[in-house]
Design a protein around this motif. Structure first.
Motif, PDB file in Angstrom:
ATOM      1  N   UNK A  32       0.841  -1.186   0.000  1.00  0.00           N
ATOM      2  CA  UNK A  32       0.000   0.000   0.000  1.00  0.00           C
ATOM      3  C   UNK A  32       0.881   1.242   0.000  1.00  0.00           C
ATOM      4  N   UNK A  33       0.515   2.269  -0.803  1.00  0.00           N
ATOM      5  CA  UNK A  33       1.313   3.494  -0.805  1.00  0.00           C
ATOM      6  C   UNK A  33       1.182   4.224   0.514  1.00  0.00           C
ATOM      7  N   UNK A  34       2.128   5.096   0.770  1.00  0.00           N
ATOM      8  CA  UNK A  34       2.089   5.878   1.993  1.00  0.00           C
ATOM      9  C   UNK A  34       0.963   6.901   1.930  1.00  0.00           C
ATOM     10  N   UNK A  35       0.485   7.287   3.092  1.00  0.00           N
ATOM     11  CA  UNK A  35      -0.566   8.301   3.169  1.00  0.00           C
ATOM     12  C   UNK A  35       0.021   9.642   2.740  1.00  0.00           C
ATOM     13  N   UNK A  36      -0.651  10.298   1.785  1.00  0.00           N
ATOM     14  CA  UNK A  36      -0.143  11.565   1.247  1.00  0.00           C
ATOM     15  C   UNK A  36      -0.517  12.718   2.181  1.00  0.00           C
ATOM     16  N   UNK A  37       0.072  12.734   3.356  1.00  0.00           N
ATOM     17  CA  UNK A  37      -0.273  13.736   4.357  1.00  0.00           C
ATOM     18  C   UNK A  37       0.003  15.147   3.850  1.00  0.00           C
ATOM     19  N   UNK A  38       1.124  15.325   3.160  1.00  0.00           N
ATOM     20  CA  UNK A  38       1.475  16.669   2.702  1.00  0.00           C
ATOM     21  C   UNK A  38       0.443  17.230   1.732  1.00  0.00           C
ATOM     22  N   UNK A  39       0.044  16.427   0.754  1.00  0.00           N
ATOM     23  CA  UNK A  39      -0.912  16.913  -0.238  1.00  0.00           C
ATOM     24  C   UNK A  39      -2.300  17.116   0.345  1.00  0.00           C
ATOM     25  N   UNK A  40      -2.779  16.138   1.132  1.00  0.00           N
ATOM     26  CA  UNK A  40      -4.110  16.287   1.732  1.00  0.00           C
ATOM     27  C   UNK A  40      -4.145  17.479   2.693  1.00  0.00           C
ATOM     28  N   UNK A  41      -3.045  17.711   3.416  1.00  0.00           N
ATOM     29  CA  UNK A  41      -2.989  18.846   4.345  1.00  0.00           C
ATOM     30  C   UNK A  41      -3.012  20.161   3.588  1.00  0.00           C
ATOM     31  N   UNK A  42      -2.197  20.265   2.541  1.00  0.00           N
ATOM     32  CA  UNK A  42      -2.164  21.503   1.763  1.00  0.00           C
ATOM     33  C   UNK A  42      -3.499  21.765   1.072  1.00  0.00           C
ATOM     34  N   UNK A  43      -4.139  20.731   0.559  1.00  0.00           N
ATOM     35  CA  UNK A  43      -5.452  20.901  -0.069  1.00  0.00           C
ATOM     36  C   UNK A  43      -6.480  21.414   0.933  1.00  0.00           C
ATOM     37  N   UNK A  44      -6.450  20.847   2.143  1.00  0.00           N
ATOM     38  CA  UNK A  44      -7.400  21.275   3.171  1.00  0.00           C
ATOM     39  C   UNK A  44      -7.156  22.718   3.582  1.00  0.00           C
ATOM     40  N   UNK A  45      -5.892  23.073   3.787  1.00  0.00           N
ATOM     41  CA  UNK A  45      -5.565  24.433   4.226  1.00  0.00           C
ATOM     42  C   UNK A  45      -5.924  25.473   3.167  1.00  0.00           C
ATOM     43  N   UNK A  84      -2.735  27.743  -7.091  1.00  0.00           N
ATOM     44  CA  UNK A  84      -2.252  26.700  -6.177  1.00  0.00           C
ATOM     45  C   UNK A  84      -3.022  25.395  -6.337  1.00  0.00           C
ATOM     46  N   UNK A  85      -4.342  25.480  -6.483  1.00  0.00           N
ATOM     47  CA  UNK A  85      -5.159  24.267  -6.580  1.00  0.00           C
ATOM     48  C   UNK A  85      -4.763  23.389  -7.769  1.00  0.00           C
ATOM     49  N   UNK A  86      -4.617  23.935  -8.987  1.00  0.00           N
ATOM     50  CA  UNK A  86      -4.194  23.061 -10.100  1.00  0.00           C
ATOM     51  C   UNK A  86      -2.845  22.387  -9.852  1.00  0.00           C
ATOM     52  N   UNK A  87      -1.920  23.108  -9.218  1.00  0.00           N
ATOM     53  CA  UNK A  87      -0.610  22.515  -8.933  1.00  0.00           C
ATOM     54  C   UNK A  87      -0.751  21.333  -7.982  1.00  0.00           C
ATOM     55  N   UNK A  88      -1.551  21.495  -6.926  1.00  0.00           N
ATOM     56  CA  UNK A  88      -1.736  20.415  -5.958  1.00  0.00           C
ATOM     57  C   UNK A  88      -2.438  19.215  -6.594  1.00  0.00           C
ATOM     58  N   UNK A  89      -3.413  19.475  -7.450  1.00  0.00           N
ATOM     59  CA  UNK A  89      -4.113  18.376  -8.120  1.00  0.00           C
ATOM     60  C   UNK A  89      -3.185  17.630  -9.074  1.00  0.00           C
ATOM     61  N   UNK A  90      -2.317  18.364  -9.766  1.00  0.00           N
ATOM     62  CA  UNK A  90      -1.345  17.711 -10.638  1.00  0.00           C
ATOM     63  C   UNK A  90      -0.375  16.851  -9.827  1.00  0.00           C
ATOM     64  N   UNK A  91       0.061  17.357  -8.680  1.00  0.00           N
ATOM     65  CA  UNK A  91       0.943  16.585  -7.811  1.00  0.00           C
ATOM     66  C   UNK A  91       0.250  15.323  -7.307  1.00  0.00           C
ATOM     67  N   UNK A  92      -1.054  15.439  -7.006  1.00  0.00           N
ATOM     68  CA  UNK A  92      -1.812  14.276  -6.559  1.00  0.00           C
ATOM     69  C   UNK A  92      -1.902  13.233  -7.661  1.00  0.00           C
ATOM     70  N   UNK A  93      -2.152  13.667  -8.892  1.00  0.00           N
ATOM     71  CA  UNK A  93      -2.251  12.725 -10.002  1.00  0.00           C
ATOM     72  C   UNK A  93      -0.915  12.058 -10.300  1.00  0.00           C
ATOM     73  N   UNK A  94       0.184  12.777 -10.053  1.00  0.00           N
ATOM     74  CA  UNK A  94       1.504  12.190 -10.262  1.00  0.00           C
ATOM     75  C   UNK A  94       1.761  11.024  -9.309  1.00  0.00           C
ATOM     76  N   UNK A  95       1.120  11.041  -8.160  1.00  0.00           N
ATOM     77  CA  UNK A  95       1.305   9.982  -7.174  1.00  0.00           C
ATOM     78  C   UNK A  95       0.284   8.860  -7.305  1.00  0.00           C
ATOM     79  N   UNK A  96      -0.547   8.937  -8.325  1.00  0.00           N
ATOM     80  CA  UNK A  96      -1.548   7.885  -8.523  1.00  0.00           C
ATOM     81  C   UNK A  96      -0.860   6.559  -8.827  1.00  0.00           C
ATOM     82  N   UNK A  97      -1.239   5.475  -8.124  1.00  0.00           N
ATOM     83  CA  UNK A  97      -0.664   4.157  -8.426  1.00  0.00           C
ATOM     84  C   UNK A  97      -0.993   3.684  -9.836  1.00  0.00           C
ATOM     85  N   UNK A  98      -2.028   4.260 -10.431  1.00  0.00           N
ATOM     86  CA  UNK A  98      -2.463   3.871 -11.768  1.00  0.00           C
ATOM     87  C   UNK A  98      -2.025   4.927 -12.781  1.00  0.00           C
TER      88      UNK A  98
END
Length: 303
Positions: A32-45, A84-98
């Protein structure tokens, strides 16, 4: 003969090493991949500060600091959000297992930025109308400062502005926004049973994240879109379970966030189900009032 035997021996050793490498890759891919705490935290903030905080900062700061013919503090917040939002979403997609289609991802991001930019302009003008007495719980033509405009064709212009702000802008903003999350979610499945538990940091983020999405769904009037996304996610879970797959740690966080969001929306609608004024503005079976309309109707004038 000796040279032939050496080549055979080297080939056997090489194939054995390759099998070991492949086996190690298979093992690592099943984890299982690690929990993306950094991305989820930045998205929430940034969601809370730059999106939810936009109208609040415009209310708190003195009007003299931002003249009506200049961008307000909330407008600058919106500009930062659109970057900022598009950058974070792109970073999230880069970490997609698929591996996902780059063209689909880029198209979603471009459409999102365009829709959010349309909303930026409409929302900025809408804020200035509020300062002039515009009432959010009333339709455009029913507002006192609008219905007496001369010539009457000006009312059509304000209705067009409302369409760009609250309808077209929202659709172009939120359809790709939720589509990106859904595409990411489709890749968050694994056969590994261990470590598929949301960590404490995830539970701490889940509440604020779900509360923001409740605000997004109700204020953005996108309950149908959110419901469709949520049902699609549940459908994917059921289909993947037939294959022996289950959501990984990040998939569980996203699914848990949307589940709590759905509960909050149901509670909100139930609480305001019999409100006659809000019912008038939001007719139909899918009755989901906007929080700022509730504020304009029941809280603003009571202070």
């Amino acid at each position: 003969m000796q040279a032939t035997r050496k080549r055979q021996t080297n080939n056997i050793q090489t194939s054995s090493q390759n099998r070991k490498i492949v086996s190690r890759e298979n093992v690592s891919s099943e984890k299982s991949p690690k929990f993306h705490l950094d991305l989820w935290l930045w998205l929430t903030l940034e969601n809370w500060i730059l999106d939810f905080g936009r109208p609040i900062i415009m209310i708190v700061l003195p009007l003299e600091w931002f003249p009506l013919n200049k961008p307000s503090a909330g407008d600058y917040f919106h500009m930062a959000y659109n970057v900022i939002t598009p950058i974070l979403l792109l970073k999230l997609m880069e970490r997609s297992p698929k591996v996902l289609s780059r063209s689909a991802v880029y198209l979603c991001i471009i459409t999102l930025v365009m829709g959010a930019s349309i909303h930026l302009v409409g929302d900025s003008i809408n804020h200035r109308l509020l300062l002039s007495g515009y009432q959010l719980h009333l339709s455009v033509r029913e507002n006192p400062i609008i219905k007496d405009l001369k010539p009457a064709s000006l009312i059509d212009s304000f209705e067009l502005l409302y369409y760009y702000d609250e309808q077209l802008g929202h659709l172009m903003w939120y359809i790709p926004y939720f589509l990106i999350f859904f595409l990411y979610f489709t890749g968050c499945f694994t056969q590994t049973k261990e470590q598929n538990v949301i960590p404490l940091s995830g539970w701490l983020l889940l509440g604020p994240s779900a509360l923001y999405y409740w605000y997004l769904v109700t204020e953005g009037q996108i309950f149908e879109l959110f419901l469709l996304t949520f049902v699609a996610m549940i459908t994917v879970v059921m289909l993947q379970q037939r294959k022996g797959l289950r959501p990984d740690i990040n998939g569980l966080f996203l699914l848990g966030t949307f589940t709590v969001t759905m509960v909050l929306v149901v509670v909100w609608v139930t609480y305001l189900w019999n409100d006659p004024d809000l019912r008038k503005k939001y007719p139909g079976l899918l009755y989901v009032p906007e929080p700022w309309s509730y504020y304009s109707l029941h809280i603003k004038d009571s202070h």
